[in-house]
Design a protein around this motif. Sequence first.
Motif, PDB file in Angstrom:
ATOM      1  N   GLU A 288       0.652  -1.246  -0.098  1.00 57.49           N
ATOM      2  CA  GLU A 288       0.712   0.027  -0.016  1.00 57.49           C
ATOM      3  C   GLU A 288       1.018   0.946   0.088  1.00 57.49           C
TER       4      GLU A 288
ATOM      5  N   ARG B  35       3.678   1.298  -1.886  1.00 55.97           N
ATOM      6  CA  ARG B  35       3.812   2.545  -3.071  1.00 55.97           C
ATOM      7  C   ARG B  35       3.019   2.602  -3.774  1.00 55.97           C
ATOM      8  N   GLY B  36       0.930   2.178  -3.473  1.00 55.83           N
ATOM      9  CA  GLY B  36       0.413   2.299  -4.007  1.00 55.83           C
ATOM     10  C   GLY B  36      -0.208   1.671  -4.788  1.00 55.83           C
ATOM     11  N   PHE B  37      -0.470   0.235  -4.223  1.00 61.30           N
ATOM     12  CA  PHE B  37      -1.724  -0.567  -4.660  1.00 61.30           C
ATOM     13  C   PHE B  37      -2.446  -0.404  -4.107  1.00 61.30           C
TER      14      PHE B  37
ATOM     15  N   SER C 114      -4.346   2.214  -4.835  1.00 63.35           N
ATOM     16  CA  SER C 114      -4.656   2.898  -5.149  1.00 63.35           C
ATOM     17  C   SER C 114      -5.690   3.662  -6.929  1.00 63.35           C
TER      18      SER C 114
END
Lengths: 461, 243
Positions: free
Chosen positions: B204, B206-208, B210
């Motif tokens: 998350e 790293r934008g999982f 998003s």
Amino acid sequence: MLRLENLSLAFGHRQLLQNLSLRLSEGELCWLKGANGSGKTTLLNLISGVIPEYVTAEFEAEIWFGELSLKDLPIREKFRYLWFAQNDPETQFLMPSCEAEIAFALENRGMPAEQIKRQVDSSLNLFGLQNCRWQAPQTLSRGQQKLLLCAIGNALDPPCYLLDEPLSGLSDSSVALVLTWIRLQKAKRKIFLVAEHNDALRHLADKELQLSDATAFVQSGSIHQSAEPDSVLLPLKARGQQHNLDKKPNLLVSTQDLGFAFPGSTQLFSNLSFTVSRHQNILLQGENGSGKSTLLKLMLGLLKPQCGRTAFAGNSQSGFDAGYFRHAYYQPQNTSASLLGLTASQNWLLWKLSLVELPDYPSCADHLLSELSAGEQRLVSQGILPYIIDKFWMLDEPFASLDLQASENLKELLAWKARQRPGMIIVAHASDNLEGIFDEIWTINPTGIEINRVSTEAEQS
Amino acid sequence: MRGTNSFWHPLLHVFICLVLSCLAFMGSEPAKLSILWFTSFIYAAFRVKGGAIGLVKTHWRSLPLLLSLAFVQLLFRRQGDLLWQFGIISLSREGANYLAVLSLRLLIVILSAKALAVLDFKEFSTAFHSLRLPEEFSFMLSYAVHLVPSLLSSWKGYFQSLKLRGIAINKLSIPNRLKIYKVLALSSLAALIKNSEGQAIALELRGFRSSGERSSMHERRFRFFDWVAIFMIFLAAALYLWL
């Protein structure tokens, strides 16, 4: 601008942070200081959103990035504004290669493939990881893993960085690399909040935030201080438990034409021959990824060499044996690998199965290991050292994550052992200031091991 | 493209493993299951680290389970012709048949699972992205597939830590062994939860999951060869069921 206002946080009855306010303008770096367990990581967890999304705590805080309230933003959306490199790299990598690991965040941003490739290339080159591009991050050395976390942050290029002990476990040249990168990013007006024990950060810090030591869970060095080496040895002697070093063979490890390479990687060692005597005090140094930890594991038989032979305590080796503990104790770099059980007292209880003469758990309060900070966990794992002072110590990066007081305590213990009960090989970096403890300094370089004998004061005179 | 180790699309590998394990439960003749087992063995040998030798070791480790199955059949299944008898222990034709079927099914599932576990999160993500399935699905499946290997590796780590402390577990008394197993069982459960949480946080951060459209550094599309392979697998599966 990053603004923290009236920040207070408590885990149950334990008040960790109280009425903390901080303002960081573009290009500023705030150095978070404090003893192990003082709440540095907790503060970073709160800003990044790990608290309260994954860790429950009672808190009050206003966290603003410009006009945006970070408190109301889920973690998964914060990567557009900040990069949080956590302390323990172990659980942070899930991809099959370093390239994929760096690219993941950029893919989630929807960046075009060509741009991702450029960012990945420049980040790998910047941190000297270009040869590890296809290597699984889990197989990198801990120092290289730390560099990879910085490389991810560099590729992501957010306006704010939260770094938890980015210099811990790094060689001097890697420390210089990370500091140069931070300096460059600061020039690009990036904001940094860095929790770190290493003094090298001093020159880059615009602000210092000293967190209170009073709340530290495991007081720095309490375990070491509670067990002065002599007071530990006396009862052992009285019970006849102390090993007579002279009756054991003097040669502890000998290797002949040792060769080793990790699958899919370049050759780490070839034709390596050396001996280690039981009473030698050796400092093992080298760049990150040069093979320091691997060498210790090869000596003990925890890794199998591709060629060559190793003998431990006079016996030809075919793998690690529990009997080696009679001669030596190895503590791996990864603290969790040297802790067993859910609590500090359970860990101690399991020690008592092999060292029956151990006293009861020395601390008055017991703690869940998962609730302790990285430095506190290391303190708990090193609590056994004074009780096994007669053994040959093989300690991999014992200073990583320790605060200044705990580092000083450990240095004292090592110095005492070097004089009174010699026999150790310690993996550490020159920046750890360990003069006067070791007889030999072994430096691993691409051509092999360079051995430098340190002359003692008596020899010099 | 480097990084993923296969010429074929990851979805094809997921599909092969799924077909093999489904067919194992659809057939009930030892001869047909033997062919399926052989196919699974060859496929897995090409996929897993250690190849055929590694798989032979896996079979060897599964032997106690297979033998305990055989023992149950010997004791309880009495239908069909009697092949052999010694006192109350007897072996009937149906018992032997059932033993062979169960053992082969089990081995096929183990081989398929081993072949599936070779795929990493990235490959699962690529595979299910082509089916327009959400990323959470890839993560959950990848996590579930790697759960047993990671548990086994954490136990291996615990035993190594014990050895580093000079504790040889097989030399301990039974009460001490039980004490250790109790502590380690709880620790591994706690570590499992902590690790999964740590991985979710790392993703998350790293934008999982998003918002917004994702891109891919190495786009992998289903190619002509992948479609041909899918068609061949369907054909082979139909043939297997028809025969």
